[in-house]
Motif scaffolding. Sequence first.
Motif, short mmCIF file in Angstrom:
data_model
loop_
_atom_site.label_atom_id
_atom_site.label_comp_id
_atom_site.label_asym_id
_atom_site.label_seq_id
_atom_site.Cartn_x
_atom_site.Cartn_y
_atom_site.Cartn_z
N TRP A 43 0.83 -1.20 0.00
CA TRP A 43 0.00 0.00 0.00
C TRP A 43 0.87 1.26 0.00
O TRP A 43 1.98 1.23 0.52
N PRO A 44 0.37 2.35 -0.53
CA PRO A 44 1.18 3.57 -0.65
C PRO A 44 1.73 4.09 0.68
O PRO A 44 2.75 4.77 0.70
N ALA A 45 1.07 3.75 1.79
CA ALA A 45 1.52 4.25 3.08
C ALA A 45 2.99 3.89 3.35
O ALA A 45 3.67 4.57 4.10
N TRP A 46 3.48 2.80 2.71
CA TRP A 46 4.85 2.38 2.96
C TRP A 46 5.87 3.13 2.12
O TRP A 46 7.08 3.08 2.39
N ILE A 47 5.41 3.82 1.06
CA ILE A 47 6.35 4.39 0.10
C ILE A 47 7.35 5.34 0.75
O ILE A 47 8.56 5.24 0.52
N ALA A 97 -2.46 15.51 1.88
CA ALA A 97 -1.51 14.77 1.06
C ALA A 97 -0.08 15.04 1.53
O ALA A 97 0.74 14.13 1.61
N GLN A 98 0.19 16.31 1.87
CA GLN A 98 1.53 16.63 2.36
C GLN A 98 1.82 15.93 3.68
O GLN A 98 2.97 15.67 4.00
N ARG A 99 0.77 15.61 4.43
CA ARG A 99 0.96 14.87 5.69
C ARG A 99 1.09 13.37 5.43
O ARG A 99 1.18 12.59 6.37
N PHE A 125 6.31 13.52 -3.95
CA PHE A 125 5.95 12.09 -4.04
C PHE A 125 6.05 11.63 -5.50
O PHE A 125 5.06 11.62 -6.23
N PRO A 126 7.23 11.21 -5.93
CA PRO A 126 7.44 10.86 -7.34
C PRO A 126 6.57 9.69 -7.80
O PRO A 126 6.41 9.47 -9.00
N SER A 127 6.03 8.92 -6.85
CA SER A 127 5.23 7.77 -7.26
C SER A 127 3.79 8.15 -7.59
O SER A 127 2.99 7.29 -7.94
N TYR A 128 3.43 9.46 -7.49
CA TYR A 128 2.04 9.87 -7.72
C TYR A 128 1.49 9.44 -9.08
O TYR A 128 0.36 8.97 -9.15
N PRO A 129 2.24 9.60 -10.18
CA PRO A 129 1.67 9.16 -11.46
C PRO A 129 1.32 7.68 -11.45
O PRO A 129 0.24 7.28 -11.92
N ALA A 130 2.21 6.85 -10.87
CA ALA A 130 1.93 5.41 -10.78
C ALA A 130 0.71 5.16 -9.89
O ALA A 130 -0.14 4.33 -10.19
N GLN A 131 0.63 5.92 -8.80
CA GLN A 131 -0.50 5.74 -7.89
C GLN A 131 -1.83 6.10 -8.57
O GLN A 131 -2.83 5.42 -8.38
#
Lengths: 295, 426
Positions: free
Chosen positions: B274-278, B343-345, B364-370
């Motif tokens: 899940w994204p929380a780990w990124i 989102a910043q948090r 958060f560079p993974s945003y496009p993938a997310q």
Amino acid sequence: MARLGSERLQGHVTPDRLLAYLLIAPTIAVLLALTIYPLIYSIKVSFQSNSGTATLQNFTRLLTDQFFLSALSHTFVYAAIALTVEFLLGLGLALLLDSQIRARNVWRTLLLVPMMLPPVVVGVVWRLMLNSNFGAVNGTLKSFGVNTDALTWTASPKLAMASVIIADVWQWTPFMFLILLAGLQAIPREPYEAALTDGSSAWQTFQHVTLPLLKPAILIALLLRTMDLLRVFDHIFILTEGGPGLATETLGLYIYRTAFRFSNFGYAAAMSFVLLIITNIISAGYIRLLQTRET
Amino acid sequence: MRLVFVIIAVIGLAVSSCQRSGTQDTRTLTLAINSGVEGDALKQAAKDYEQQTGIRINIAEFPYANLFEKELIDLNARTGAYDLIMLDDPWFPKFASLNVLTDLTPLLQKRGKSGPDDDFVATSIALGREPYQTGALYALPYVGNSQLFFYRKDLFQKHNLKEPLTWDDVLAAAKTISENEASGAPGGGKVYGYVMRAAQGNAAVADFMPIFWAFGGEMFDASGQPTVNTPEGIAALKFMIELGKYSPPGYASFNADEVGAHLLQGTAAMSINWPAWISSFSDPSKSKVTGRMEFGQLPAAKSPGRAEIGNWLIAIPRDAKNIEAAMDFLLWATDGAQMKLSAQRGNPPTRKSLFTDPELVAKFPSYPAQLRSLESSRPRPRTPLWNEVENAFGIYLSKANSGELTAEDAMNQANAEIKRIIDRSK
């Protein structure tokens, strides 16, 4: 009793007595509200379907529910093994610390520490220690050259039950120990002196003097632990959550899940009643054993 | 006798003070939130809102495991204790079936809006509707989680492996890495090719669903009958067990913590997560593999890879004491400006504009993938019985992964058990 009876006959209630009733009234009200009412309410709920109509369905489902039957058998296996091990260890420790060994009080205090921890903490600690990759248990075994690849503790259907029992034994052996030690210390010295004069061996003395005189303490310790073990929940919930599969799912966990996750309070209440009845039957057995000694 | 009067007076006082606390000020809102990063963002927002508007906000914070039962009991008993509740999306069908939430559309119309903002990601806003996607709107999405495929790009480059686009790629890569990285972990230990969560319940099901869907499995047919034991379903479970051979021993009891630990310690190379780990992977104090983790789409098989969605929603209970004020707060907390703060948090947003916001993408560079994952994601099967179904399904998945049952037996038994659950509710 006689005074109370005559008062009732005469229909007198003195102001003193009225005050007494008033003073205990809040306690009785709290008792009714907190124990009697929920008990009656849960009986009612256990005979209701989810939509609220009266039904026996919750009780008939028990007989065919695989998950319930497996939880019931796991509860018995868990309770029987944990009780036996805790009793034997507790008795051994009590005998050891009843004798004159060095730093006796330090040992006694140390032994009581696990019992004072909240079961949730015990669950978390053991979960970390039993972690098959990073845990202290496998780490220690590895340093002795043991191959720990197969020791996956909470993940193995066979070892998971052992894992939760080990945690229970670690936490609750001190409780057995405490009651048995108190029992040992309450035994008068005279029978021992008599046995010594008669030239009986240590084992004979234990068998014929210590054990019979310790019986009330043993039964009370077993009774309290049995009741507790049958409703075990917290540390299993943390350690394995009942898994893998259903390997460590006890009735306490299944009842929790049914009520609070599946919001089927009727079925949960019905299962709780079965558990209550089983606990009562076993407890009655212990109490009868206690009484036979006294008469 | 004097004592009697004292007692009566005390009781009387207690009763009257109870009554007083029962009346509610219309300038007060009570929120039930999850204690964790998702709830923290809303708590911060509530503080800001208090300062801006003077409305008092009480926060009732519960750990994830208790939040559902707390809300369910309060909403079902119609206590009106909460004006707003945070809920995990799989709980939504249960609340909707009990009819305990406020329909938001009339409240939106009153404020001159015909419906929710178009900026919300379609798969996220669909979660708050009953029936799914098409029905009335009862909740707005606040945190836009959906699964991603985590993999170690450094190891993939080292072994000339191509980006894992299919589950076959994943299995082949897991095998290569497991065989060639016997001491490749930062601490010197073995790197396992894959790590999954297969503890019974939510964990096993969440990790299995993307495989199940990709293999063409469906949990229910059109008439609502369970179909997990189809050949596709059994093949998916067999694949999961096969992949488990390259997962660290004991994975049948793993939960999020164990999986996270393996990835952060560098002892496992791939995982669904899940994204929380990124963010942990760019923090050297937590991660031994900083900058080496890539976040991609869920792999495909027969069908395209689709992630499981896991959004946090906010809803207004039907018996809330302060529905209008609650709606004002809900719109304020889910608008672009506030959600950007959230989102910043650390909470993934549910608005498209924020996933493409340059400032956020830089952070958060993974945003496009997310966003790609979220837009193509699927919800867990929508049934008010989901908790019970998931529990039963998870038990059999866990049994199959721990070697207690074969894939066929596990799926057949799971199907029978799910059918019993569905039939019982009729």
